[in-house]
Write an enzyme that holds these catalytic residues in place. Structure first.
Site, mmCIF file in Angstrom:
data_model
loop_
_atom_site.group_PDB
_atom_site.id
_atom_site.type_symbol
_atom_site.label_atom_id
_atom_site.label_comp_id
_atom_site.label_asym_id
_atom_site.label_seq_id
_atom_site.Cartn_x
_atom_site.Cartn_y
_atom_site.Cartn_z
ATOM 1 N N GLU A 1 -1.822 2.855 27.333
ATOM 2 C CA GLU A 1 -3.026 2.060 27.609
ATOM 3 C C GLU A 1 -4.099 2.958 28.226
ATOM 4 O O GLU A 1 -3.813 3.896 28.940
ATOM 5 C CB GLU A 1 -2.703 0.860 28.494
ATOM 6 N N HIS B 1 6.762 -10.030 17.880
ATOM 7 C CA HIS B 1 5.419 -9.772 17.367
ATOM 8 C C HIS B 1 4.639 -11.045 17.074
ATOM 9 O O HIS B 1 3.650 -11.008 16.373
ATOM 10 C CB HIS B 1 5.506 -8.926 16.079
#
Lengths: 351, 329
Positions: free
Chosen positions: B69, B128
């Site tokens: 990130e 997902h």
């Protein structure tokens, strides 16, 4: 070829005829299974994500040859091969890919979520499996059972922060964990040069000893794995293995795999460095098997995979009653809310 | 005597292209804006939303990130390949982005957009397929936006990029390839939709349907079926989850006396649950002729097998069934 820190695996290995035939059969089965999956995906019988392993067979086969059945393995989503080497039939793997009740996860998991005794998947979130692997190793240490855990990840995941936290804890506590980086040169569409400040993945463990191994040579992988497993079992703590390998397919079936690498590159590996061809040539040139014998094995495998595909396309989908099953384990049944307040479904736990 | 016919050129644009246009325009307008994420540059985006942008704006403004990130102090657009992966970065989204303006008493603003596909797709299984609307909308300091069609996508993304606050922009993978008409106004470079305002996609008198993202389309389909039976549904497209346009919902409920919420996410502590609570706290409660009905995803991890997956998400028949139960017909 093997590069090692101070002491390392032997640079010669003994391959018996039986072993050779077994590794050949294993790798060829994986190859044919993955190509069948490619076919089924293009026919839209397999849906969603599908990450294929063809090209990397020597890694899965070599690792399994270097560890005990009672050891543990965990990997990411390019997992069909490991599901096979850990004992699940091609039939159950393909039926899981096609989402049928005969699939190893009863159709609930799909490509990325297959499990078996001492095999913990099949994990969809990049890098997340590595801390889990160290946890499994901790359990082995805790129980004093002499078992080890092999925790695999790719060159992409190698840059994840959670790996470094894991290395620290594994080394600190001397966990019997073999970290394996399957470096196939590309994290999805990003080459290692564009993703990593250092592409010496075997050194990323810093204070953890590392080996760099030719991942296209099943014997190299086996010997390195044996060495690594012994290292862990003797209480010396974790060890890291980088397997240099290659995938012929793109990252997944949605990726043609040629926008970030050339077709020539793929062809080059196929013609000069294919793991199955390497083993085959070795066996033939050392008179360990005849070409006819290997061809016969090919034929048997083809039939096995075709039969498995037949099962996978004809087995029924799971029943709707299965929808809420196995949310919990060893728990009393709970009522599950359906799509609206009048849809009250029952959940049965596993036990 | 000749007559002139105004040729009305109706342009259809897919949601992914509307998102692309929004980012292109904002990158051009403000050099502090840049895009980063996995595969957004040379790969043209995992779902091709950022196609062509790297070629046009280059390495400095369109950045491929390794898998980790990243935050920066300019006006970043941070793409998550899916919001499921945002959990790896969620501490930064909440503790570093959402709370900073408040903690610094207004000194440090965080003008960042987190965008990517949210919710279920097709066959991508449990890890997902989660909808994160409720998780992010729970947090003060964030704005949470959920577009449905191409106009929403473009107008709301431009608004999100221009907003000086952290905005969670939840797209939907199955909507990327769906074409919608774009008005001339929507095609202009200054087309910005206000965050916090819902849109009535279809007026009606008998029941209010409130939804966001892909489910808005399902609501419109259900409304079309029910219209043939004389039931007129008012379909509200929330567009923003936080802040939510409670006034629009209340005004509608005060007209129709019935409310059904529709979302793809799980029921517990979800968007529909919040709407129910808000209605009870406001003037519209006394206008309800029946309790509010929530239509949601089934309260289970998403299964892979098609038959199971299809039955894990709200289908049009579930919406129709719920409306009729609510109306007691």
């Amino acid at each position: 070829s093997l590069l090692f820190s101070d002491e390392g695996p032997a640079d010669t290995a003994v391959l018996t005829r039986d072993q050779g035939l077994s590794y050949y059969r294993c790798m060829q089965t994986i190859r044919r299974m993955e190509l069948k999956a490619d076919q089924l995906y293009k026919q839209k019988i397999i849906r969603g994500f599908c990450h294929l392993y063809d090209g990397q067979e020597a890694c899965a086969a070599g690792i399994e040859a270097g560890i005990e059945r009672t050891d543990h393995v965990i990997t990411a989503y390019r997992a069909h091969a490991f599901t096979y080497t850990r004992g699940v039939s091609v039939r159950e793997i393909l039926a899981e890919l096609t989402g049928r009740q005969g699939g190893v996860a009863k159709g609930k998991g799909g490509s990325m979520h297959m499990y078996a005794p001492h095999f913990y998947g099949g994990n969809g979130i990049v890098g997340a499996q590595v801390p889990l692997g160290a946890g499994i190793a901790l359990a082995c240490q805790y129980q004093g059972n002499g078992q080890i855990c092999v925790a695999l990840y790719g060159d992409g995941a190698a840059n994840q922060g959670q790996l470094f936290e894991t290395y620290n804890m594994a080394a600190l506590w001397k966990l019997p964990c073999v970290f394996v980086c399957e470096n196939n040169r590309y994290g999805m569409g990003t080459s290692v040069e564009r993703a990593a400040a250092s592409t010496d993945y075997y050194k990323r463990g810093d204070f953890i000893p590392g080996l760099r191994v030719d991942g296209m040579d099943v014997l190299c992988v086996r010997e390195a794995t044996k060495f690594a497993a012994d290292h862990c079992r003797s209480g010396k703590g974790p060890i890291l293995m980088e397997l240099q390998t290659y995938r012929y397919h793109g990252h997944s079936m949605s990726d043609p795999g040629v926008s970030y690498r050339t077709r020539e590159e793929v062809q080059e590996v196929r013609s000069k460095n294919d793991p199955i061809s390497l083993l085959k040539e070795r066996m033939l040139s050392n008179n360990m098997a005849s070409a006819e014998e290997l061809k016969e094995i090919d034929g048997e495998i083809r039939k096995e995979v075709d039969d498995a595909a037949q099962f996978a396309t004809s087995d029924p989908e799971p029943p709707l009653d299965d929808l809420c099953k196995y949310i919990y384990h060893n728990s009393p049944p709970v009522q599950v809310r359906g799509t609206n307040p009048w849809a009250k479904l029952q959940s049965v736990s596993s036990s | 005597q000749g007559s002139f016919i105004d040729a009305l050129v109706v342009l259809q644009m897919m949601v992914r292209d509307a998102l692309n246009q929004a980012m292109d325009e904002e990158l051009e307008r403000d050099e502090r804006v840049f895009l980063l994420g996995e595969e957004v540059a040379q790969y043209d985006g995992a779902y091709k939303v950022s196609r062509g942008l790297w070629k046009k704006y280059g390495d400095q403004r369109i950045i491929d990130t390794p898998i980790s990130e990243v935050r920066a102090g300019l006006r970043p657009i941070c793409e998550f390949m899916t919001f499921n992966f945002s959990m790896q970065a969620i501490d930064q989204v909440i503790n570093s982005a959402a709370k900073t303006c408040y903690m610094s008493a207004g000194f440090q603003a965080v003008p960042i957009v987190f965008r990517g596909p949210n919710g279920s797709s097709a066959g991508v299984a449990a890890q997902h397929s989660q909808c994160f609307a409720a998780w992010y909308a729970h947090c003060p300091g964030l704005k949470v936006v959920s577009p449905w069609n191409s106009e929403d996508a473009k107008g709301l993304l431009k608004a999100a990029i221009r907003d000086d606050n952290p905005v969670v922009f939840m797209e939907n993978e199955l909507m990327y390839g769906v074409p919608f008409e774009m008005s001339e106004e929507a095609l202009s470079k200054d087309f910005v939709l206000p965050i916090g305002k819902a849109k009535i996609e279809r007026p009606g008198n008998h029941v209010t349907l409130v939804s966001h993202s892909r489910c808005v389309g399902h609501c419109l389909d259900a409304a079309a079926v029910l219209a043939k039976e004389g039931i007129e549904c008012e379909v509200i497209n929330l567009r923003s989850i936080r802040p939510m346009d409670t006034d629009a919902i209340e005004a509608s409920v005060m007209k129709t006396n019935h409310l059904v919420t529709v979302e793809g996410g799980w029921p517990q502590f979800g968007v529909g649950a919040e709407i129910c609570a808000k209605i009870m706290e406001g003037p519209a409660f006394n206008y309800l002729d029946a309790p509010v009905t929530r239509v949601t995803g089934v309260d289970i991890p998403m299964p892979y097998a098609k038959i199971l997956e299809d039955n894990s998400v709200p289908q049009i028949k579930d919406i129709i069934f719920s409306i009729k139960k609510t109306l007691n017909v």
